[in-house]
Design a protein around this motif. Structure first.
Motif, short mmCIF file in Angstrom:
data_model
loop_
_atom_site.label_atom_id
_atom_site.label_comp_id
_atom_site.label_asym_id
_atom_site.label_seq_id
_atom_site.Cartn_x
_atom_site.Cartn_y
_atom_site.Cartn_z
N ASN A 1 32.69 36.30 43.26
CA ASN A 1 32.58 35.63 41.98
C ASN A 1 32.85 36.63 40.87
OD1 ASN A 1 31.21 34.73 39.48
ND2 ASN A 1 30.63 32.97 40.72
N THR A 2 33.76 36.31 39.95
CA THR A 2 34.18 37.28 38.94
C THR A 2 33.05 37.70 38.01
OG1 THR A 2 34.97 35.43 37.60
CG2 THR A 2 36.60 36.60 38.92
N LEU A 3 32.07 36.86 37.80
CA LEU A 3 30.96 37.23 36.93
C LEU A 3 30.16 38.40 37.52
CD1 LEU A 3 29.93 33.62 35.98
CD2 LEU A 3 30.66 35.36 34.33
N ASP A 4 29.95 38.36 38.83
CA ASP A 4 29.28 39.47 39.49
C ASP A 4 30.20 40.69 39.57
OD1 ASP A 4 26.64 38.71 40.04
OD2 ASP A 4 27.25 37.51 41.75
N THR A 5 31.50 40.45 39.74
CA THR A 5 32.45 41.56 39.85
C THR A 5 32.54 42.35 38.57
OG1 THR A 5 33.77 40.31 41.47
CG2 THR A 5 34.82 42.19 40.43
N VAL A 6 32.65 41.67 37.43
CA VAL A 6 32.76 42.40 36.16
C VAL A 6 31.48 43.15 35.85
CG1 VAL A 6 32.09 40.43 34.73
CG2 VAL A 6 33.45 42.24 33.74
N LEU A 7 30.33 42.56 36.18
CA LEU A 7 29.06 43.25 35.96
C LEU A 7 28.97 44.50 36.83
CD1 LEU A 7 26.18 43.48 34.85
CD2 LEU A 7 25.44 41.98 36.74
N SER A 8 29.28 44.36 38.11
CA SER A 8 29.21 45.48 39.04
C SER A 8 30.19 46.58 38.64
CB SER A 8 29.49 45.00 40.47
OG SER A 8 29.34 46.03 41.40
N LEU B 1 34.12 60.93 28.17
CA LEU B 1 34.60 59.60 27.78
C LEU B 1 33.43 58.77 27.27
CD1 LEU B 1 37.17 58.48 30.52
CD2 LEU B 1 37.62 59.43 28.25
N PRO B 2 33.65 57.96 26.23
CA PRO B 2 32.57 57.13 25.70
C PRO B 2 32.15 56.06 26.69
CG PRO B 2 34.66 56.54 24.68
CD PRO B 2 34.90 57.79 25.47
N THR B 3 30.89 55.70 26.63
CA THR B 3 30.36 54.65 27.49
C THR B 3 30.83 53.29 27.00
OG1 THR B 3 28.41 55.95 28.05
CG2 THR B 3 28.25 53.56 28.37
N LEU B 4 31.34 52.47 27.91
CA LEU B 4 31.74 51.12 27.56
C LEU B 4 30.50 50.24 27.40
CD1 LEU B 4 34.71 50.12 29.91
CD2 LEU B 4 34.81 50.36 27.44
N THR B 5 30.46 49.47 26.33
CA THR B 5 29.40 48.47 26.23
C THR B 5 29.76 47.30 27.13
OG1 THR B 5 30.45 47.23 24.42
CG2 THR B 5 29.05 49.12 23.81
N LEU B 6 28.77 46.51 27.47
CA LEU B 6 29.03 45.34 28.31
C LEU B 6 30.01 44.40 27.62
CD1 LEU B 6 28.50 43.67 30.83
CD2 LEU B 6 26.46 42.72 29.72
N GLU B 7 29.87 44.25 26.32
CA GLU B 7 30.76 43.35 25.57
C GLU B 7 32.20 43.86 25.61
OE1 GLU B 7 26.71 42.62 24.71
OE2 GLU B 7 27.83 44.52 24.51
N GLU B 8 32.37 45.17 25.47
CA GLU B 8 33.72 45.74 25.53
C GLU B 8 34.32 45.54 26.92
OE1 GLU B 8 33.56 49.53 22.44
OE2 GLU B 8 32.63 49.72 24.42
N ALA B 9 33.54 45.84 27.94
CA ALA B 9 34.03 45.69 29.32
C ALA B 9 34.37 44.23 29.62
CB ALA B 9 32.97 46.19 30.29
N PHE B 10 33.54 43.33 29.14
CA PHE B 10 33.76 41.90 29.38
C PHE B 10 35.08 41.44 28.77
CE2 PHE B 10 33.33 37.42 28.18
CZ PHE B 10 32.98 36.86 29.40
N GLU B 11 35.35 41.84 27.53
CA GLU B 11 36.59 41.43 26.87
C GLU B 11 37.80 42.03 27.56
OE1 GLU B 11 36.99 39.11 24.60
OE2 GLU B 11 34.80 38.78 24.66
N MET B 12 37.70 43.28 28.00
CA MET B 12 38.80 43.91 28.73
C MET B 12 39.07 43.16 30.03
SD MET B 12 37.64 47.85 27.95
CE MET B 12 38.81 48.69 29.01
N TYR B 13 37.99 42.77 30.71
CA TYR B 13 38.13 42.04 31.97
C TYR B 13 38.80 40.69 31.73
CZ TYR B 13 36.96 40.71 36.76
OH TYR B 13 37.03 40.34 38.08
#
Length: 334
Positions: free
Chosen positions: A164-171, A184-196
């Protein structure tokens, strides 16, 4: 790109001049654990992966007995590699043996990645397979369309798993923030989510990755076994038995009566592997510590992180991308 851009290519000392020149011409975006991801052969990947993938495509010669474990990152790769190794090698290494390789080696060492290990390193290094025992087991995150032609043309078996992609992006977000370089700067969850959601993750877009293997598994079910992480979690006994059948080494009635399937399941379980010394203190090459490969192994942990609007957005994207394919995922909770 300017000369400054050339200096920004990670791992450039490992790359050939030809590869560096090609990378400089590719579209690039911010990376997750590297400064940049590059759009290469219709998917996103790191600079050193481009080098290893190119070597792999140009040189790897598959055998009909080969077993390839292909996965979208952070979808159960470590687990499926362990299961495949244990099932395929159960005569050489009975799961009850006290010196079973999986007790002293991480499954990524036993089932090496084409893209990191086998064809990693300097551009002029090529692997020697002469001492590998058959069946040879390899792993990869490379999309189906970019696999070496010899794999596509041979009768070798491919095991594919996604999640499931929701678990994949979180992991992915949690894992890649742990193993990224400190500068390297730490990605926020919001940044990672939008990139995904934009498809900009290693080997992504993830929906294209899944569809490539899904469609081929429908066309050639004897070659590709398409698995979902959630299905394995729900009925692992059934799927281990299915692995044996697909790989051409079905479990005998005698093996089943002796509890061999259950022994393999226990050996490869998250709980067992996480507590092994090799997975507490060992490392995956020079990349990261093995302990980062073992977090929760739960289904539905995304409910503790994503807002309803984020869930709705990614669910709509996935529904649109997979529409008409027959591939779908339930929003399963732990």
């Amino acid at each position: 790109m300017s000369s400054g851009d050339e200096e920004a290519i990670e791992g450039e000392h490992l790359l050939s001049e030809e590869c560096k020149n090609m990378i400089m011409s590719l579209p690039r975006e911010r990376g997750w654990r590297t400064r940049y991801l590059y759009f290469f052969q219709d998917f996103w990947c790191q600079s050193t992966e481009i080098q290893s993938i190119t070597k792999f495509q140009n040189h790897f010669q598959a055998k009909d007995t080969d077993i390839i474990i292909a996965t979208i990152p952070k979808s159960g790769t470590t687990w499926l590699k362990a299961l495949a190794f244990a099932v395929a090698n159960r005569c050489r290494f009975p799961p009850s043996k006290k010196n079973h390789p999986l007790l002293t080696s991480n499954s990524h060492a036993l089932v090496p990645f084409f893209d990191y290990t086998v064809y990693g390193g300097r551009f002029d290094h090529l692997p020697d397979f002469s001492n590998m025992v058959e069946p040879r087991l390899f792993g990869t995150h490379i999309p189906y369309h970019a696999l070496a032609k010899s794999i596509q043309d041979s009768k070798c078996k491919i095991l594919y798993i996604c999640r499931n992609t929701l678990d994949t992006v979180l992991s992915s977000w949690i894992f890649l923030n742990k193993v990224k370089p400190e500068d390297l700067p730490t990605l926020t969850l919001e940044e990672a989510f939008e990139m995904y959601c934009d498809g900009k993750i290693g080997y992504g877009p993830s929906w294209n990755h899944m569809l490539g293997y899904w469609n081929e598994s429908k066309a050639r079910p004897e070659k590709i076994l398409f698995l979902k992480y959630e299905d394995l979690k729900k009925d692992i006994n059934f799927h281990v038995k299915k692995l044996g059948e697909f790989l051409g080494c079905p479990f005998t009635i005698e093996e089943e009566n002796k509890g061999l399937i259950e022994s393999i399941i226990k050996l490869c379980s998250f709980e067992n592997m996480k507590e092994l010394e090799v997975n507490k203190s060992g490392t995956f090459g020079s990349n990261f510590e093995n302990k980062y490969l073992f977090r929760k192994a739960e289904i539905g942990d995304w409910v503790n992180y994503f807002s309803p609007s984020m869930v709705e957005k990614l669910s709509k994207i996935l529904q649109e991308k997979l529409n008409g394919s027959g591939l779908s995922f339930e929003l399963l909770y732990s």
